[in-house]
Design an enzyme around this catalytic site. Structure first.
Site, PDB file in Angstrom:
ATOM      1  N   PRO A 117      -4.430 126.138  59.703  1.00 17.30           N
ATOM      2  CA  PRO A 117      -5.469 125.992  58.673  1.00 17.30           C
ATOM      3  C   PRO A 117      -4.873 125.534  57.349  1.00 17.30           C
ATOM      4  O   PRO A 117      -3.830 126.039  56.934  1.00 17.30           O
ATOM      5  CB  PRO A 117      -6.053 127.405  58.559  1.00 17.30           C
ATOM      6  CG  PRO A 117      -4.957 128.307  59.031  1.00 17.30           C
ATOM      7  CD  PRO A 117      -4.227 127.537  60.085  1.00 17.30           C
ATOM      8  N   THR A 135      -6.308 124.345  53.354  1.00 21.70           N
ATOM      9  CA  THR A 135      -7.337 124.014  52.377  1.00 21.70           C
ATOM     10  C   THR A 135      -7.168 122.571  51.944  1.00 21.70           C
ATOM     11  O   THR A 135      -6.068 122.143  51.599  1.00 21.70           O
ATOM     12  CB  THR A 135      -7.228 124.948  51.159  1.00 21.70           C
ATOM     13  OG1 THR A 135      -7.565 126.277  51.572  1.00 21.70           O
ATOM     14  CG2 THR A 135      -8.175 124.515  50.054  1.00 21.70           C
ATOM     15  N   GLN A 143     -11.546 129.237  60.376  1.00 20.27           N
ATOM     16  CA  GLN A 143     -10.837 130.317  59.697  1.00 20.27           C
ATOM     17  C   GLN A 143     -11.750 130.919  58.632  1.00 20.27           C
ATOM     18  O   GLN A 143     -12.187 130.232  57.710  1.00 20.27           O
ATOM     19  CB  GLN A 143      -9.546 129.846  59.031  1.00 20.27           C
ATOM     20  CG  GLN A 143      -8.742 131.047  58.509  1.00 20.27           C
ATOM     21  CD  GLN A 143      -7.591 130.667  57.623  1.00 20.27           C
ATOM     22  OE1 GLN A 143      -7.797 130.124  56.548  1.00 20.27           O
ATOM     23  NE2 GLN A 143      -6.380 130.957  58.057  1.00 20.27           N
ATOM     24  N   TYR A 167      -4.945 137.009  50.447  1.00 17.53           N
ATOM     25  CA  TYR A 167      -6.399 137.077  50.339  1.00 17.53           C
ATOM     26  C   TYR A 167      -6.890 138.487  50.713  1.00 17.53           C
ATOM     27  O   TYR A 167      -6.100 139.409  50.875  1.00 17.53           O
ATOM     28  CB  TYR A 167      -7.034 135.957  51.163  1.00 17.53           C
ATOM     29  CG  TYR A 167      -6.640 134.597  50.622  1.00 17.53           C
ATOM     30  CD1 TYR A 167      -7.101 134.168  49.378  1.00 17.53           C
ATOM     31  CD2 TYR A 167      -5.765 133.762  51.317  1.00 17.53           C
ATOM     32  CE1 TYR A 167      -6.718 132.939  48.848  1.00 17.53           C
ATOM     33  CE2 TYR A 167      -5.370 132.537  50.800  1.00 17.53           C
ATOM     34  CZ  TYR A 167      -5.855 132.128  49.560  1.00 17.53           C
ATOM     35  OH  TYR A 167      -5.463 130.915  49.025  1.00 17.53           O
ATOM     36  N   ARG A 191      -4.878 135.975  61.411  1.00 21.27           N
ATOM     37  CA  ARG A 191      -3.637 135.424  60.842  1.00 21.27           C
ATOM     38  C   ARG A 191      -3.042 136.429  59.872  1.00 21.27           C
ATOM     39  O   ARG A 191      -3.747 136.982  59.018  1.00 21.27           O
ATOM     40  CB  ARG A 191      -3.908 134.102  60.113  1.00 21.27           C
ATOM     41  CG  ARG A 191      -2.621 133.323  59.817  1.00 21.27           C
ATOM     42  CD  ARG A 191      -2.914 131.991  59.167  1.00 21.27           C
ATOM     43  NE  ARG A 191      -1.844 131.032  59.431  1.00 21.27           N
ATOM     44  CZ  ARG A 191      -1.434 130.110  58.577  1.00 21.27           C
ATOM     45  NH1 ARG A 191      -1.975 130.014  57.383  1.00 21.27           N
ATOM     46  NH2 ARG A 191      -0.475 129.265  58.893  1.00 21.27           N
ATOM     47  N   GLY A 239       1.364 122.878  59.901  1.00 21.57           N
ATOM     48  CA  GLY A 239       0.452 122.565  58.815  1.00 21.57           C
ATOM     49  C   GLY A 239       0.704 121.179  58.274  1.00 21.57           C
ATOM     50  O   GLY A 239       0.053 120.206  58.647  1.00 21.57           O
TER      51      GLY A 239
END
Length: 351
Positions: free
Chosen positions: A23, A25, A98, A179, A226, A314
């Site tokens: 994943p 952003t 995600q 997060y 994750r 990634g």
């Protein structure tokens, strides 16, 4: 030795190889949290990955961390995601969404409201609040009450239901990189004295309840999580990492989740002990704390030899939608300039 090009069964999915698109952003959604036609093209071009994990998708408005990121908390967003998942499936791929709740990593200028967290402790640093504001000091989040914590657990499950309705094959709970889930695991962001803080059992409770609720909502075989054991992104500190994550893995293992996706943010000894405790697929992201410079085949083969079932990449996927074939043939990899990662538009995204 197991090869990245061998297939694997993941829940109800038959993966043709063991390469996962991690994943990332990309900040290409509209201000309304809707993915675009370019989003569909971007992911469809990468459908040869064994599995795609989408960029972080906020499960609620208060959970939005970054500007121009997509959501899964209303019907319009579900409708907008369907062409994306359909394009991936048409190209023969598989894609999980995600679910990423930013917690204290956010700003009122982004979400229109004060971010929430386990405790009223601001991260030390700045957050990006959009082109009009640039980087601003991170605000002090509003501490969730004990009753409200259950509501934040529920938004993961609600977003998972919407993801399945939108055509995703499953969801990944973002419990890494500072997060909300990792904020509860943390010993500096979580200063709670109720059942969601203090002891190891208290600090892992939110993560376990979020996974349980999501598995109940869409089926455990559609759910991954994750984690970044000991990771320090967004001013996170975790005490007693081996004990904390051993307890977390032991609590999650009976749920029968599809996989755990671990960043290399702890020592090999810690990661290999966690591998022993995990009964289903174990995904390793070699980039760890700062992300791999690009990523290569040797990294993947190394982690497969250490017990990983799948390896996620990634940055290697930014400029190489055909990454699996490039690995297979030994073709060189392209890089994408950092200035193009989050700027919006199709440059550095589709070209």
């Amino acid at each position: 030795m197991t090869s990245l090009f061998e297939g694997l069964r993941l829940g109800e999915l038959a993966l043709p190889n063991r390469v996962v698109m991690a994943p990332m952003t990309r900040a290409r959604a509209g201000t309304d949290g809707l993915p675009t036609a370019s989003t569909a093209t971007h992911y469809a071009r990468r459908a040869t990955a064994g599995l795609i994990v989408s960029e972080g998708v906020q499960p609620s408005l208060v959970g939005q961390s970054n500007p121009n990121t997509p959501g899964l908390y209303n019907d319009a967003q579900v409708t907008a995601w369907r062409p994306v998942t359909s394009a991936v499936h048409t190209n023969g791929g598989r894609i999980f969404a995600q679910i990423m709740h930013g917690g204290r990593v956010g700003h009122p200028e982004v979400a229109g409201q004060r971010p929430v967290g386990p405790s009223a402790v601001a991260l030390r640093g700045e957050v990006f609040a959009g082109a009009d504001f640039g980087r601003l000091p991170a605000p002090v989040p509003r501490a969730l009450s004990t009753k409200e914590v259950g509501g934040e657990v529920a938004v993961y499950a609600d977003a998972a239901r919407r993801a399945v309705s939108a055509g995703f094959d499953g969801v990944e709970l973002h419990g890494a990189n500072g997060y909300l889930i990792q904020q509860f695991l943390s010993s500096n962001a979580n200063l709670r004295t109720d059942a969601y803080g203090g002891s190891v059992a208290g600090r892992i409770r939110f993560a376990v309840e979020a996974a349980e609720a999501t598995a109940d909502a869409v089926g455990a075989e559609r759910v991954g999580i994750r984690l970044s054991p000991g990771g320090q992104v967004w001013d996170i500190v975790e005490d007693d990492v081996p004990d904390l994550y051993a307890a977390l893995f032991d609590a999650l293992a009976p749920l029968g989740l599809a996989y755990v996706h671990v960043l290399v943010t702890a020592s090999d000894d810690v990661l290999m002990e966690l591998r022993k405790r995990w009964p289903t697929a174990f995904i390793v992201n070699p980039g760890g704390q700062i992300g791999e410079t690009v990523g290569d085949l040797a990294q993947g083969e190394h982690w497969l030899s250490r017990g990983a079932d799948l390896v996620s990449y990634g940055r290697a996927y930014l400029g190489n939608p055909d990454l699996v074939e490039r690995f297979r043939t030994g073709a060189p990899l392209r890089t994408v300039e950092r200035d193009l990662w989050f700027q919006g538009g199709d440059s550095g995204y589709l070209d």
